[in-house]
Scaffold this motif. Sequence first.
Motif, PDB file in Angstrom:
ATOM      1  N   GLN A  95       0.821  -1.208   0.000  1.00 56.07           N
ATOM      2  CA  GLN A  95       0.000   0.000   0.000  1.00 56.07           C
ATOM      3  C   GLN A  95       0.860   1.266   0.000  1.00 56.07           C
ATOM      4  OE1 GLN A  95      -3.331  -0.194  -0.309  1.00 56.07           O
ATOM      5  NE2 GLN A  95      -3.135  -2.411  -0.339  1.00 56.07           N
ATOM      6  N   GLY A  96       2.098   1.160   0.472  1.00 53.01           N
ATOM      7  CA  GLY A  96       2.964   2.325   0.560  1.00 53.01           C
ATOM      8  C   GLY A  96       4.075   2.358  -0.467  1.00 53.01           C
ATOM      9  N   LEU A  97       3.882   1.698  -1.589  1.00 53.11           N
ATOM     10  CA  LEU A  97       4.911   1.714  -2.629  1.00 53.11           C
ATOM     11  C   LEU A  97       5.140   3.142  -3.125  1.00 53.11           C
ATOM     12  CD1 LEU A  97       3.940  -1.418  -4.761  1.00 53.11           C
ATOM     13  CD2 LEU A  97       5.880  -1.190  -3.208  1.00 53.11           C
ATOM     14  N   PRO A  98       6.399   3.477  -3.442  1.00 49.57           N
ATOM     15  CA  PRO A  98       6.702   4.843  -3.875  1.00 49.57           C
ATOM     16  C   PRO A  98       5.976   5.257  -5.157  1.00 49.57           C
ATOM     17  CG  PRO A  98       8.650   3.428  -4.053  1.00 49.57           C
ATOM     18  CD  PRO A  98       7.580   2.638  -3.371  1.00 49.57           C
ATOM     19  N   GLU A  99       5.749   4.307  -6.061  1.00 45.29           N
ATOM     20  CA  GLU A  99       4.970   4.611  -7.263  1.00 45.29           C
ATOM     21  C   GLU A  99       4.112   3.415  -7.635  1.00 45.29           C
ATOM     22  OE1 GLU A  99       7.943   3.982 -10.927  1.00 45.29           O
ATOM     23  OE2 GLU A  99       8.493   5.661  -9.646  1.00 45.29           O
ATOM     24  N   ARG A 100       3.043   3.704  -8.353  1.00 46.10           N
ATOM     25  CA  ARG A 100       2.088   2.657  -8.746  1.00 46.10           C
ATOM     26  C   ARG A 100       2.734   1.743  -9.785  1.00 46.10           C
ATOM     27  NH1 ARG A 100      -2.034   1.439 -12.418  1.00 46.10           N
ATOM     28  NH2 ARG A 100      -3.972   0.735 -11.450  1.00 46.10           N
ATOM     29  N   PRO A 101       2.715   0.431  -9.538  1.00 49.74           N
ATOM     30  CA  PRO A 101       3.262  -0.515 -10.520  1.00 49.74           C
ATOM     31  C   PRO A 101       2.418  -0.539 -11.795  1.00 49.74           C
ATOM     32  CG  PRO A 101       3.000  -1.556  -8.368  1.00 49.74           C
ATOM     33  CD  PRO A 101       2.294  -0.233  -8.314  1.00 49.74           C
ATOM     34  N   ASP A 102       3.006  -1.034 -12.876  1.00 48.43           N
ATOM     35  CA  ASP A 102       2.252  -1.162 -14.130  1.00 48.43           C
ATOM     36  C   ASP A 102       1.185  -2.249 -13.963  1.00 48.43           C
ATOM     37  OD1 ASP A 102       3.292  -3.863 -15.383  1.00 48.43           O
ATOM     38  OD2 ASP A 102       5.084  -2.802 -14.669  1.00 48.43           O
ATOM     39  N   ASN A 103       0.262  -2.295 -14.901  1.00 51.75           N
ATOM     40  CA  ASN A 103      -0.889  -3.206 -14.796  1.00 51.75           C
ATOM     41  C   ASN A 103      -0.485  -4.675 -14.719  1.00 51.75           C
ATOM     42  OD1 ASN A 103      -2.728  -1.128 -14.722  1.00 51.75           O
ATOM     43  ND2 ASN A 103      -3.159  -1.195 -16.912  1.00 51.75           N
ATOM     44  N   ASP A 104       0.537  -5.072 -15.498  1.00 50.21           N
ATOM     45  CA  ASP A 104       0.978  -6.471 -15.449  1.00 50.21           C
ATOM     46  C   ASP A 104       1.491  -6.833 -14.057  1.00 50.21           C
ATOM     47  OD1 ASP A 104       0.283  -6.971 -18.078  1.00 50.21           O
ATOM     48  OD2 ASP A 104       2.295  -6.590 -18.853  1.00 50.21           O
ATOM     49  N   THR A 105       2.240  -5.917 -13.446  1.00 46.26           N
ATOM     50  CA  THR A 105       2.760  -6.161 -12.102  1.00 46.26           C
ATOM     51  C   THR A 105       1.627  -6.188 -11.085  1.00 46.26           C
ATOM     52  OG1 THR A 105       4.842  -5.099 -12.726  1.00 46.26           O
ATOM     53  CG2 THR A 105       4.420  -5.376 -10.364  1.00 46.26           C
ATOM     54  N   LEU A 106       0.653  -5.308 -11.244  1.00 47.12           N
ATOM     55  CA  LEU A 106      -0.501  -5.314 -10.343  1.00 47.12           C
ATOM     56  C   LEU A 106      -1.267  -6.638 -10.431  1.00 47.12           C
ATOM     57  CD1 LEU A 106      -1.892  -1.692 -10.813  1.00 47.12           C
ATOM     58  CD2 LEU A 106      -0.818  -2.633  -8.761  1.00 47.12           C
TER      59      LEU A 106
END
Length: 85
Positions: A16-27
């Motif tokens: 929840q506290g990642l510095p930036e939102r991962p790409d859709n494949d990673t999500l």
Amino acid sequence: MADLQSAFEQAAKDVQGLPERPDNDTLLRLYALYKQGSEGDVAGPKPGFFDFVGTAKYEAWAKLKGMCSDDAKQKYIDLVKKLRA
């Protein structure tokens, strides 16, 4: 076993506290590993054709069918660590 479970739960909080939102494949990978680790193999009917997000999630999770829960938890933990670096 308890250590793996607590590390898995901590990784779920850390994501929840990642510095930036991962790409859709990673999500999708995160979602599938989390579900496989917490619930096991995918169950229930596949979402309808027009539920694109639901279908993508279902298919990502279904690809992990047969992976043991502990392996999925460890892969989830490792992926979260990599994303936090």
